[in-house]
Design a protein around this motif. Structure first.
Motif, PDB file in Angstrom:
ATOM      1  N   LYS A 177       0.835  -1.211   0.000  1.00 47.39           N
ATOM      2  CA  LYS A 177       0.000   0.000   0.000  1.00 47.39           C
ATOM      3  C   LYS A 177       0.872   1.265   0.000  1.00 47.39           C
ATOM      4  N   LYS A 178       1.989   1.211   0.720  1.00 49.23           N
ATOM      5  CA  LYS A 178       2.894   2.362   0.804  1.00 49.23           C
ATOM      6  C   LYS A 178       3.469   2.722  -0.564  1.00 49.23           C
ATOM      7  N   GLU A 214      -0.016   2.198  -3.762  1.00 49.72           N
ATOM      8  CA  GLU A 214      -1.338   2.792  -3.641  1.00 49.72           C
ATOM      9  C   GLU A 214      -1.335   4.085  -2.820  1.00 49.72           C
ATOM     10  N   SER A 215      -0.174   4.688  -2.673  1.00 46.19           N
ATOM     11  CA  SER A 215      -0.025   5.944  -1.930  1.00 46.19           C
ATOM     12  C   SER A 215       0.957   6.844  -2.669  1.00 46.19           C
ATOM     13  N   ASN A 227       5.673  12.668  -5.203  1.00 47.95           N
ATOM     14  CA  ASN A 227       4.384  12.346  -4.567  1.00 47.95           C
ATOM     15  C   ASN A 227       3.342  11.853  -5.564  1.00 47.95           C
ATOM     16  N   ASN A 247       1.036   8.936  -7.122  1.00 41.82           N
ATOM     17  CA  ASN A 247       0.385   7.703  -6.692  1.00 41.82           C
ATOM     18  C   ASN A 247       0.183   6.821  -7.919  1.00 41.82           C
ATOM     19  N   ASN A 256      -1.451   4.101  -8.065  1.00 41.09           N
ATOM     20  CA  ASN A 256      -2.802   3.518  -8.070  1.00 41.09           C
ATOM     21  C   ASN A 256      -2.807   2.140  -8.735  1.00 41.09           C
TER      22      ASN A 256
END
Length: 299
Positions: free
Chosen positions: A260-261, A264-265, A271, A273, A275
């Motif tokens: 997730k880190k 998906e972040s 910065n 994502n 996704n």
């Protein structure tokens, strides 16, 4: 007789000066106080350089957990981490000759590579696709007949596209790039029509490019690529520490958190994502860990 003696002395001299890694990496790490991690500079988000030129990423985080486990296993107060930059072409030789103890990048586990190295349990499953400019109207292999394409030297992708080019008589001119960033630049500058690579790496490169909206990634997947941390061959004691650590991360949910880190972040330095939700293939691997190189085991 003298000749035989000379040959024997020569062999002994070579053995004395050659790296003695048959004793095992754990012994080497214990005696040197150091572990060498091989890293990449543009394999986003697995192993790449941040804005301070430090290697970060999903694979790097996994390797740092392995370092902690090695330290505990050896009962050491501290292990110095030596960061060694590697490329697709140098990562296997540097691991095999002892310069690197673990390769923390985006390495596909293949049967051919297992002749020289081994792999930890799979921590990602991807596929070969290509990226091209939307303006080129290139959508499939047939659209690339007679054109120049690029892929990174030393990868399973360039091996596959070379074979497909020959078998399907596509007449493509294939350029080997030294790394992924150079390959994308080759397409961006118009020197190649498409770049063949693992889809997640293409997604990372596109997302962090100057104009992400200019690019398209092919819909068709041409291969299955199981990624894993690359380990030295014939070192079962070291492999057990590495593998047990990664399987433990899978069982504890730590690997899910890392996923997730990084996928998906928002990730540094821009910065962005990606996704990129976890695939059913990877969920299956986490439930039942495997270090198999067989693509059929991931379908």
């Amino acid at each position: 007789m003298k000749k035989a003696t000379l040959v024997l002395f020569s062999a002994l001299a070579v053995a004395a000066t050659a790296p003695t890694y048959a004793e095992g990496r754990l012994e080497k790490i214990k005696s040197s106080g150091e572990i060498a991690l091989g890293h990449r500079d543009s394999s986003i988000p697995f192993s790449y350089l941040d804005d301070k030129q430090q290697p970060i990423g999903y694979s790097m985080d996994i390797c740092h957990e392995v370092v902690k486990a090695v330290q505990a296993k050896l009962g050491m107060k501290k292990i110095n981490i030596k960061l060694v930059p590697v490329t697709s072409s140098t990562r296997i030789p540097l691991l095999a000759n002892g310069t690197v103890d673990l390769n923390c990048g985006s390495s596909t586990n293949t049967k051919e590579r297992q002749a020289q190295v081994t792999f930890a349990p799979t921590t990602f499953v991807t596929a070969t696709r290509f990226v091209a400019k939307k303006s080129s109207s290139i959508n499939n292999l047939d659209d690339l007949k007679g054109k120049t394409i690029v892929s990174t030297a030393g990868t399973s992708n360039i091996r596959w596209v070379t074979g497909a080019n020959d078998q399907q008589k596509l007449g493509m001119n294939i350029i080997p790039a030294k790394d992924h960033a150079e390959a994308l630049l080759t397409v961006e500058s118009g020197r190649a029509a498409a770049f063949f690579m693992d889809d997640i790496l293409l997604a990372g490169l596109v997302a962090t490019s100057r104009n992400p909206g200019d690019w398209m990634i092919s819909k068709e997947a041409y291969t299955v690529e199981p990624y894993a941390i690359m380990e030295p061959k014939n070192d079962p004691e070291f492999k057990k520490v590495v593998d047990d650590t990664i399987i433990g991360m899978m069982k504890s949910g730590e690997l899910d958190k890392l996923y997730k880190k990084w996928f998906e972040s928002p990730i540094p330095p821009k910065n962005v994502n990606l996704n990129w939700p976890m695939s059913d293939q990877l969920k299956k691997v986490i439930a039942t860990p495997t270090d198999s190189p067989d693509p059929n085991d991931y379908k």
